[in-house]
Scaffold this motif. Structure first.
Motif, PDB file in Angstrom:
ATOM      1  N   ILE A   4      69.423  10.278  57.923  1.00 31.10           N
ATOM      2  CA  ILE A   4      68.327  11.202  57.598  1.00 31.10           C
ATOM      3  C   ILE A   4      67.561  10.639  56.415  1.00 31.10           C
ATOM      4  N   ARG A   5      66.294  10.364  56.627  1.00 38.20           N
ATOM      5  CA  ARG A   5      65.447   9.831  55.556  1.00 38.20           C
ATOM      6  C   ARG A   5      64.474  10.911  55.120  1.00 38.20           C
ATOM      7  N   LEU A   6      64.496  11.212  53.842  1.00 36.71           N
ATOM      8  CA  LEU A   6      63.602  12.235  53.319  1.00 36.71           C
ATOM      9  C   LEU A   6      62.344  11.584  52.764  1.00 36.71           C
ATOM     10  N   GLY A   7      61.245  12.277  52.879  1.00 41.84           N
ATOM     11  CA  GLY A   7      59.984  11.751  52.389  1.00 41.84           C
ATOM     12  C   GLY A   7      58.829  12.468  53.039  1.00 41.84           C
ATOM     13  N   LYS A   8      57.635  12.015  52.776  1.00 39.44           N
ATOM     14  CA  LYS A   8      56.449  12.662  53.299  1.00 39.44           C
ATOM     15  C   LYS A   8      56.349  12.463  54.806  1.00 39.44           C
ATOM     16  N   ILE A   9      56.083  13.555  55.516  1.00 41.31           N
ATOM     17  CA  ILE A   9      55.829  13.491  56.946  1.00 41.31           C
ATOM     18  C   ILE A   9      54.321  13.511  57.145  1.00 41.31           C
ATOM     19  N   HIS A  10      53.791  12.533  57.857  1.00 46.00           N
ATOM     20  CA  HIS A  10      52.356  12.306  57.902  1.00 46.00           C
ATOM     21  C   HIS A  10      51.647  13.008  59.055  1.00 46.00           C
ATOM     22  N   LEU A  11      52.389  13.645  59.951  1.00 43.64           N
ATOM     23  CA  LEU A  11      51.750  14.256  61.104  1.00 43.64           C
ATOM     24  C   LEU A  11      51.158  15.616  60.750  1.00 43.64           C
ATOM     25  N   ARG A  12      49.873  15.773  61.058  1.00 44.74           N
ATOM     26  CA  ARG A  12      49.176  17.039  60.887  1.00 44.74           C
ATOM     27  C   ARG A  12      48.531  17.416  62.218  1.00 44.74           C
ATOM     28  N   TRP A  13      47.950  18.628  62.287  1.00 40.53           N
ATOM     29  CA  TRP A  13      47.395  19.103  63.548  1.00 40.53           C
ATOM     30  C   TRP A  13      46.103  19.868  63.305  1.00 40.53           C
ATOM     31  N   CYS A  14      45.118  19.606  64.172  1.00 37.10           N
ATOM     32  CA  CYS A  14      43.883  20.392  64.161  1.00 37.10           C
ATOM     33  C   CYS A  14      44.012  21.450  65.253  1.00 37.10           C
ATOM     34  N   ASP A  15      44.065  22.721  64.861  1.00 39.40           N
ATOM     35  CA  ASP A  15      44.227  23.796  65.835  1.00 39.40           C
ATOM     36  C   ASP A  15      42.959  24.035  66.643  1.00 39.40           C
ATOM     37  N   ASP A  16      41.791  23.743  66.064  1.00 45.88           N
ATOM     38  CA  ASP A  16      40.532  23.944  66.787  1.00 45.88           C
ATOM     39  C   ASP A  16      40.395  22.959  67.942  1.00 45.88           C
ATOM     40  N   CYS A  17      40.731  21.703  67.693  1.00 47.46           N
ATOM     41  CA  CYS A  17      40.640  20.672  68.739  1.00 47.46           C
ATOM     42  C   CYS A  17      41.958  20.513  69.498  1.00 47.46           C
ATOM     43  N   ASN A  18      43.044  21.081  68.958  1.00 47.96           N
ATOM     44  CA  ASN A  18      44.397  20.974  69.510  1.00 47.96           C
ATOM     45  C   ASN A  18      44.803  19.515  69.700  1.00 47.96           C
ATOM     46  N   VAL A  19      44.667  18.757  68.605  1.00 45.00           N
ATOM     47  CA  VAL A  19      45.032  17.342  68.625  1.00 45.00           C
ATOM     48  C   VAL A  19      45.811  16.998  67.356  1.00 45.00           C
ATOM     49  N   PRO A  20      46.681  15.975  67.439  1.00 46.95           N
ATOM     50  CA  PRO A  20      47.379  15.514  66.242  1.00 46.95           C
ATOM     51  C   PRO A  20      46.451  14.695  65.358  1.00 46.95           C
ATOM     52  N   VAL A  21      46.724  14.740  64.062  1.00 45.65           N
ATOM     53  CA  VAL A  21      45.934  14.008  63.071  1.00 45.65           C
ATOM     54  C   VAL A  21      46.916  13.375  62.095  1.00 45.65           C
ATOM     55  N   LEU A  22      46.698  12.116  61.766  1.00 43.80           N
ATOM     56  CA  LEU A  22      47.580  11.430  60.833  1.00 43.80           C
ATOM     57  C   LEU A  22      47.034  11.529  59.409  1.00 43.80           C
ATOM     58  N   GLU A  23      47.765  12.217  58.566  1.00 43.12           N
ATOM     59  CA  GLU A  23      47.548  12.292  57.111  1.00 43.12           C
ATOM     60  C   GLU A  23      46.298  13.051  56.675  1.00 43.12           C
ATOM     61  N   GLN A  24      45.243  13.028  57.436  1.00 37.32           N
ATOM     62  CA  GLN A  24      43.973  13.579  56.971  1.00 37.32           C
ATOM     63  C   GLN A  24      44.007  15.107  56.885  1.00 37.32           C
ATOM     64  N   SER A  25      43.460  15.636  55.808  1.00 34.60           N
ATOM     65  CA  SER A  25      43.429  17.085  55.613  1.00 34.60           C
ATOM     66  C   SER A  25      42.344  17.759  56.442  1.00 34.60           C
ATOM     67  N   HIS A  26      41.414  16.940  56.970  1.00 32.58           N
ATOM     68  CA  HIS A  26      40.351  17.461  57.820  1.00 32.58           C
ATOM     69  C   HIS A  26      40.264  16.635  59.098  1.00 32.58           C
ATOM     70  N   CYS A  27      39.918  17.293  60.174  1.00 31.49           N
ATOM     71  CA  CYS A  27      39.847  16.655  61.487  1.00 31.49           C
ATOM     72  C   CYS A  27      38.623  15.733  61.577  1.00 31.49           C
ATOM     73  N   GLY A  28      38.823  14.543  62.164  1.00 31.28           N
ATOM     74  CA  GLY A  28      37.726  13.609  62.329  1.00 31.28           C
ATOM     75  C   GLY A  28      36.768  13.995  63.442  1.00 31.28           C
ATOM     76  N   ILE A  29      37.167  14.973  64.272  1.00 30.78           N
ATOM     77  CA  ILE A  29      36.307  15.406  65.380  1.00 30.78           C
ATOM     78  C   ILE A  29      35.417  16.575  64.965  1.00 30.78           C
ATOM     79  N   CYS A  30      36.055  17.631  64.425  1.00 29.38           N
ATOM     80  CA  CYS A  30      35.299  18.854  64.117  1.00 29.38           C
ATOM     81  C   CYS A  30      35.138  19.118  62.623  1.00 29.38           C
ATOM     82  N   ALA A  31      35.800  18.304  61.798  1.00 34.37           N
ATOM     83  CA  ALA A  31      35.768  18.438  60.336  1.00 34.37           C
ATOM     84  C   ALA A  31      36.505  19.677  59.836  1.00 34.37           C
ATOM     85  N   GLY A  32      37.218  20.373  60.742  1.00 28.70           N
ATOM     86  CA  GLY A  32      38.001  21.532  60.329  1.00 28.70           C
ATOM     87  C   GLY A  32      39.274  21.134  59.613  1.00 28.70           C
ATOM     88  N   LYS A  33      39.871  22.077  58.907  1.00 31.35           N
ATOM     89  CA  LYS A  33      41.104  21.807  58.179  1.00 31.35           C
ATOM     90  C   LYS A  33      42.273  21.586  59.145  1.00 31.35           C
TER      91      LYS A  33
END
Length: 206
Positions: A4-33
């Protein structure tokens, strides 16, 4: 047991586009959080291939009834698999930015799908196998205290239950209450013997 390795998990999700996003706090498609996806560390998720999805659906159908696999993993959605530490191998199954369950690969017992709350909500309307239905008095201790399901509180259950099976616990109206593992057979449960019928793993929010 895997490391078990502890540390930052980089996977995020845009609920508006329903797509995974890596690290970014805003979606590259819709600019939503975007939001962080709650994965088991180390959180190294990969896209599921068509054969992965077909196999998981087949496994869910086998355990919970026809077409329940399609309810967990509908057509046209992005599915990710996250390898997690286990004795053999286990992959969390992520859809809609939620962990719907996990596939545990077991050489001795055979592969099985471990249901989690998001998956329980999906299959509850059509579940045919591996379920128990409990009375109103049994719901509150489970929801408020995380108690296990006692045999005395069971109204009805799938007649094919054996100890060690993954179980969906429903209230009298068919709404999911919890998911867990059976500790008795269906005949023992319906005999209302003393003891635990289903050991609770997770509570399903109402």
């Amino acid at each position: 047991m895997g490391e078990i390795r502890l540390g930052k998990i980089h996977l995020r999700w845009c609920d508006d586009c329903n797509v995974p996003v890596l690290e970014q706090s805003h979606c590259g498609i819709c600019a939503g959080k975007t939001r962080e996806v709650k994965l088991t560390p180390p959180g190294d998720a990969r896209p599921a291939f068509e054969h992965d999805i077909a196999r998981i659906r087949q496994l869910v159908d086998h355990q919970f009834g026809r077409d329940t696999g399609l309810l967990v993993l509908p057509e046209g959605k992005i599915v990710l698999l996250n390898k997690v530490p286990d004795i053999d191998r286990m992959d969390e199954v992520i859809i809609d930015g939620q962990v719907a369950g996990a596939v545990r690969f077991d050489i001795l017992r055979g592969d099985r799908f471990i249901l989690k709350p998001y998956g329980a909500l999906a299959i509850a309307p059509k579940v045919q196998h591996s379920w128990v239905r409990i009375d109103l008095g049994a719901v509150e201790p489970i929801r408020k205290r995380g108690a296990s399901t006692l045999a005395i509180g069971v109204l009805d259950c799938d007649p094919g239950i054996r100890p060690g099976m993954e179980i969906l616990v429903l209230d009298a109206g068919g709404n999911p209450v919890s998911v867990g593992i059976s500790k008795m057979s269906s005949s023992e449960i319906m005999a209302h013997k003393r003891g635990t019928a289903v050991k609770t793993r997770w509570i399903v929010d109402d």
